[in-house]
Design a protein around this motif. Structure first.
Motif, mmCIF file in Angstrom:
data_model
loop_
_atom_site.group_PDB
_atom_site.id
_atom_site.type_symbol
_atom_site.label_atom_id
_atom_site.label_comp_id
_atom_site.label_asym_id
_atom_site.label_seq_id
_atom_site.Cartn_x
_atom_site.Cartn_y
_atom_site.Cartn_z
ATOM 1 N N ALA A 42 39.314 7.484 4.007
ATOM 2 C CA ALA A 42 39.407 8.872 3.522
ATOM 3 C C ALA A 42 39.311 9.889 4.648
ATOM 4 O O ALA A 42 38.406 9.811 5.477
ATOM 5 N N MET A 43 40.248 10.805 4.665
ATOM 6 C CA MET A 43 40.129 11.989 5.530
ATOM 7 C C MET A 43 40.577 13.181 4.705
ATOM 8 O O MET A 43 41.719 13.211 4.206
ATOM 9 N N ASN A 44 39.674 14.151 4.579
ATOM 10 C CA ASN A 44 40.042 15.370 3.875
ATOM 11 C C ASN A 44 41.299 15.940 4.535
ATOM 12 O O ASN A 44 41.308 16.198 5.731
ATOM 13 N N GLY B 29 41.762 11.744 1.042
ATOM 14 C CA GLY B 29 40.595 12.557 1.372
ATOM 15 C C GLY B 29 39.845 12.860 0.086
ATOM 16 O O GLY B 29 40.374 12.676 -1.023
ATOM 17 N N HIS C 243 32.681 8.615 -3.628
ATOM 18 C CA HIS C 243 32.123 8.969 -2.317
ATOM 19 C C HIS C 243 30.599 8.961 -2.431
ATOM 20 O O HIS C 243 29.985 9.941 -2.839
ATOM 21 N N HIS D 35 27.554 9.933 3.282
ATOM 22 C CA HIS D 35 27.593 11.190 4.055
ATOM 23 C C HIS D 35 26.819 12.349 3.440
ATOM 24 O O HIS D 35 27.135 13.513 3.684
ATOM 25 N N LYS E 250 32.279 4.199 -1.386
ATOM 26 C CA LYS E 250 31.911 4.305 0.033
ATOM 27 C C LYS E 250 30.433 4.637 0.051
ATOM 28 O O LYS E 250 30.005 5.638 -0.538
ATOM 29 N N TYR F 296 30.577 0.535 13.913
ATOM 30 C CA TYR F 296 29.159 0.903 13.870
ATOM 31 C C TYR F 296 28.339 0.079 12.876
ATOM 32 O O TYR F 296 27.161 -0.089 13.051
ATOM 33 N N GLY G 120 34.618 2.987 10.829
ATOM 34 C CA GLY G 120 33.828 3.713 11.825
ATOM 35 C C GLY G 120 33.820 2.986 13.152
ATOM 36 O O GLY G 120 33.100 1.996 13.309
ATOM 37 N N GLY G 121 34.642 3.445 14.086
ATOM 38 C CA GLY G 121 34.573 2.935 15.456
ATOM 39 C C GLY G 121 35.636 1.937 15.860
ATOM 40 O O GLY G 121 35.855 1.718 17.048
ATOM 41 N N LEU H 215 40.106 2.505 8.991
ATOM 42 C CA LEU H 215 40.304 3.363 10.170
ATOM 43 C C LEU H 215 40.602 4.767 9.683
ATOM 44 O O LEU H 215 41.394 4.955 8.755
ATOM 45 N N ARG I 205 40.193 8.300 12.110
ATOM 46 C CA ARG I 205 40.787 9.110 13.181
ATOM 47 C C ARG I 205 42.031 8.485 13.810
ATOM 48 O O ARG I 205 43.019 9.205 14.040
ATOM 49 N N TYR J 33 41.340 16.437 14.267
ATOM 50 C CA TYR J 33 42.094 15.485 13.445
ATOM 51 C C TYR J 33 42.689 16.182 12.215
ATOM 52 O O TYR J 33 43.793 15.845 11.772
ATOM 53 N N THR J 34 41.967 17.162 11.691
ATOM 54 C CA THR J 34 42.490 17.922 10.552
ATOM 55 C C THR J 34 43.810 18.591 10.941
ATOM 56 O O THR J 34 44.765 18.617 10.169
HETATM 57 C C1 LIG Z 1 39.343 14.861 9.678
HETATM 58 C C2 LIG Z 1 38.380 13.939 8.996
HETATM 59 C C3 LIG Z 1 38.159 14.096 7.639
HETATM 60 C C4 LIG Z 1 37.296 13.197 6.972
HETATM 61 N N1 LIG Z 1 37.158 13.308 5.624
HETATM 62 C C5 LIG Z 1 36.459 12.354 4.947
HETATM 63 C C6 LIG Z 1 36.454 12.354 3.532
HETATM 64 O O1 LIG Z 1 37.061 13.183 2.857
HETATM 65 N N2 LIG Z 1 35.736 11.374 2.923
HETATM 66 C C7 LIG Z 1 35.042 10.401 3.633
HETATM 67 O O2 LIG Z 1 34.438 9.528 3.034
HETATM 68 N N3 LIG Z 1 35.053 10.385 4.961
HETATM 69 C C8 LIG Z 1 35.770 11.325 5.636
HETATM 70 N N4 LIG Z 1 35.838 11.252 6.998
HETATM 71 C C9 LIG Z 1 35.135 10.141 7.701
HETATM 72 C C10 LIG Z 1 36.069 8.945 7.893
HETATM 73 O O3 LIG Z 1 36.505 8.371 6.680
HETATM 74 C C11 LIG Z 1 35.381 7.829 8.706
HETATM 75 O O4 LIG Z 1 34.295 7.327 7.962
HETATM 76 C C12 LIG Z 1 34.909 8.294 10.078
HETATM 77 O O5 LIG Z 1 35.867 9.135 10.702
HETATM 78 C C13 LIG Z 1 34.666 7.079 10.995
HETATM 79 O O6 LIG Z 1 35.834 6.278 11.094
HETATM 80 P P1 LIG Z 1 36.796 6.305 12.407
HETATM 81 O O7 LIG Z 1 35.917 5.966 13.584
HETATM 82 O O8 LIG Z 1 37.823 5.247 12.149
HETATM 83 O O9 LIG Z 1 37.356 7.671 12.508
HETATM 84 C C14 LIG Z 1 36.639 12.150 7.699
HETATM 85 C C15 LIG Z 1 36.866 12.033 9.071
HETATM 86 C C16 LIG Z 1 37.731 12.907 9.729
HETATM 87 C C17 LIG Z 1 37.971 12.710 11.201
#
Ligand SMILES: Cc1cc2nc3c(=O)[nH]c(=O)nc-3n(C[C@H](O)[C@H](O)[C@H](O)COP(=O)(O)O)c2cc1C
Length: 409
Positions: free
Chosen positions: A27-29, A61, A169, A172, A222, A280, A300-301, A322, A324, A367-368
């Motif tokens: 998920a990424m918003n 997201g 969700h 966090h 999650k 992580y 994460g990571g 994944l 980012r 990233y957004t």
């Molecule tokens: C731009 C952005 C938006 C995110 N939005 C959410 C979200 O809406 N829900 C969520 O559970 N995590 C969100 N995350 C966290 C990611 O899902 C993930 O847990 C975190 O980035 C670690 O993973 P990565 O190392 O692969 O980036 C967001 C991360 C980024 C960078």
């Protein structure tokens, strides 16, 4: 002859539905909805691009279940069928290459910033340490039941629109994790106190959604491996919650960690073993694997194909999440599946100013911006201008804050 990557194996869920490989865009918003949480056509473009990229599972997201309570200015909110046509186009685009799409459902509870929300709610009236948020009001029992109905209603609408599943969700520091945390939930009724009571919100939520959507629609969660706070939600408690959800039939558990008060997705704070294995939360996933039978995703990571393959081969992880890396490289799953020994170029973003670098917003903003570019049919940028992106996003947030406040007292 090269062997096929273990990441190319399909994953069969409890319902019998199949995720075509072991790679998930977590998920990424997207931060591209209208100020009122409305869906726009750009979601179709964005998810078509990610679908072409080859991941087995795309998790959206976070989608708000109540328009009045948002965690971020341009997050989607689904509480009625007004956007059903646009949601259907979004789901169809995401599924256009045989992958699945799950929508992440969220209620931010007290983690709803001041510029959006004058009256946040929470299990208990305990303020967050940050002055970004107003102190919350305690939810009544009636309101708790209303939120559960809202999650269920949103899941039903998304099912109708063609989504394959939803992910709660529970990480966090948002409402589900506020209920789970003994620090944030000090209720004395059936929703607080013992772990049994603190997990009642999430288990009731799960059961309510399942009763309506049936067994062929996936429900995942999650969840934080712990909230890494003194007196907070512990590893042991997290395992107990996972065991309960597993027994109730949950389709997947994604392991994560941290909150606004205490972000843990940062490199400098890692143990040597974590640094080597990249992800992580692998130690926790290994422990969890001995306790549940639902598939486990770790996010994460992860940055290299080698670490992802090892995690799956070790048996601790069923599917690699994944975030980012997908924002800056939407094609990454194809690259991995073609055996190109993928290595993500994602590195921590720095402005050179320590105070700014420590803010979670700093990473998120870059990233957004890349996600927005892809949603407009543009390629993501590869060269990072940390300071510029931080200031641009702070300005955008301020500007949006002028127009989108949802709850006013
Ligand atoms: C731009 C952005 C938006 C995110 N939005 C959410 C979200 O809406 N829900 C969520 O559970 N995590 C969100 N995350 C966290 C990611 O899902 C993930 O847990 C975190 O980035 C670690 O993973 P990565 O190392 O692969 O980036 C967001 C991360 C980024 C960078």
């Amino acid at each position: 002859m090269s062997h096929p990557s273990p990441l190319s194996q399909p994953l069969i869920l409890r319902s019998g539905s199949v995720i075509k490989n072991r790679l998930c865009k977590s998920a990424m918003n997207e931060a591209i909805a209208t100020g009122k949480g409305g869906v726009v056509r750009q979601f179709e473009v964005l998810y078509k691009t990610w679908a072409e990229g080859g991941a087995g599972l795309l998790v959206t997201g976070n989608v708000m279940v109540d328009k009045r309570h948002a965690n971020e200015p341009l997050a989607v909110a689904v509480e009625d069928r007004n956007d059903i046509r646009l949601l259907a186009l979004w789901a169809r685009a995401a599924k256009s290459h045989g992958g699945q799409i799950w929508a992440q459902l969220n209620h931010p509870g007290k983690q709803s910033p001041k510029f959006l929300n004058d009256a946040p709610v929470a299990p208990s009236p305990i303020p967050l340490a940050s002055n970004m948020f107003h102190p919350p009001r305690e939810l009544t029992e009636e309101e708790i039941n209303d939120i559960i109905r809202r999650f269920t209603n949103t899941a039903l609408i998304l099912k109708e629109a063609g989504f394959d599943g939803v992910q709660l969700h529970g990480a966090h520091g948002y409402l589900i994790s506020q209920f789970l945390s003994p620090n944030h939930n000090q209720r004395t009724d059936q929703w607080g106190g013992t772990l049994e009571n603190r997990m009642r919100f999430v288990t009731t939520l799960y059961q309510s959604i399942r009763a309506e959507v049936g067994n062929d629609f996936a429900i995942g969660i999650k969840l934080n491996s712990s909230d890494f706070q003194k007196g907070g939600f512990t590893h042991e408690e997290s395992i107990e919650v996972c065991k309960r959800l597993d027994a109730l039939g949950i389709d997947m558990i994604e392991v994560s960690g941290g909150s606004w008060e205490n972000p843990v997705n940062r490199r400098g704070e890692q143990k040597e073993s974590t640094r080597k294995r990249e992800a992580y939360f692998l130690d926790f996933a290994e422990q969890l694997k001995n306790n549940i039978s639902a598939p486990i995703m770790v996010t994460g990571g992860f940055r290299s194909q080698q670490a992802m393959e090892q995690a799956v081969t070790s048996g601790a992880v069923d599917i690699v999440g994944l975030a980012r890396p997908f924002a800056v490289d939407p094609q990454l799953a194809n690259t991995i599946l073609q055996g190109k020994n993928y290595q993500s170029a994602v590195v921590p973003i720095s402005t050179g100013i320590k105070k700014i670098d420590e803010m979670a917003i700093m990473e998120i903003s870059w990233y957004t911006d890349q996600i927005r570019r892809v949603s407009e049919g543009l390629p993501p940028k590869t060269k990072v201008y940390g300071a510029l992106s931080a200031f641009a996003v702070l300005y955008r947030f301020w500007k949006r804050g002028q127009t989108v406040k949802r709850v006013r007292t």
